[in-house]
Design a protein around this motif. Structure first.
Motif, short mmCIF file in Angstrom:
data_model
loop_
_atom_site.label_atom_id
_atom_site.label_comp_id
_atom_site.label_asym_id
_atom_site.label_seq_id
_atom_site.Cartn_x
_atom_site.Cartn_y
_atom_site.Cartn_z
N SER A 128 28.71 61.77 89.96
CA SER A 128 29.79 61.11 90.70
C SER A 128 31.08 61.00 89.88
O SER A 128 32.10 60.56 90.40
N THR A 131 34.37 62.55 91.34
CA THR A 131 34.83 61.79 92.51
C THR A 131 35.47 60.47 92.09
O THR A 131 36.51 60.08 92.62
N ILE A 150 31.16 58.10 97.16
CA ILE A 150 30.01 58.80 96.57
C ILE A 150 28.75 58.61 97.40
O ILE A 150 27.68 59.08 97.02
#
Length: 175
Positions: A128, A131, A150
């Motif tokens: 993640s 992001t 996420i």
């Protein structure tokens, strides 16, 4: 193969509503920060403290710059986890207690996860990171916004958690 987890205690807040450094406020004779570190430590493979120095623990500072709130600490912990080969980061705030002894198991499962009400208690897969970085670069500061991006599952908060924002919140613990 077991997941390698980095624990990150988010502790860089200014304590404006509390009126003092709440990480050092005492509960049962110990600072709140010690309660968080003691509860999380056995559940992870290594730990860092985000935003402060304390008891020779490894410290990480907000990334990419200071003043980003908890998202800066989360981003820094994710970067460190990626650099050191961890699979994920479990974050906990210094001011929510008591942390469950089975936190790792509560958040386990596919992908990211966070408590439904106490969003800073969360499981952030290293995947993640990009992001989270993009979210921060775009001005994102809300934890729930990053968790939504996420696709984090929401886990029911266990009963008895107390979020300490003001001194009178210290009286809400059941002992």
């Amino acid at each position: 193969m077991a997941l390698r987890l980095l624990g990150a205690v988010i502790a860089g807040g200014k304590g404006r509503r509390f009126g003092a450094d709440k990480a050092l406020a005492l509960h049962d004779g110990k600072p709140l920060i010690e309660h968080a570190v003691t509860a999380l430590g056995p559940q992870v493979d290594a730990m860092v403290l985000c935003g402060r120095d304390w008891n020779a623990m490894e410290r990480v500072d907000d990334r990419p710059e200071p003043g980003l709130g908890p998202m800066g600490g989360i981003n820094a912990a994710l970067h460190l986890a990626a650099e050191r080969g961890f699979d994920a980061v479990i974050t906990v705030p210094v001011d929510v207690l008591p942390l469950p002894a089975d936190l790792r198991a509560m958040l386990a499962g596919a992908g990211a996860a966070a408590f439904a009400d106490q969003h800073l208690i969360a499981f952030w897969p290293v995947e993640s990171l990009a992001t989270v970085e993009d979210y921060i670069a775009g001005g994102g500061r809300r934890i729930v916004g990053a968790l939504d991006l996420i696709g984090a599952r929401r886990v029911t908060d266990p009963p008895g958690l107390v979020n300490i924002n003001r001194p009178q919140d210290m009286n809400r613990f059941s002992t």
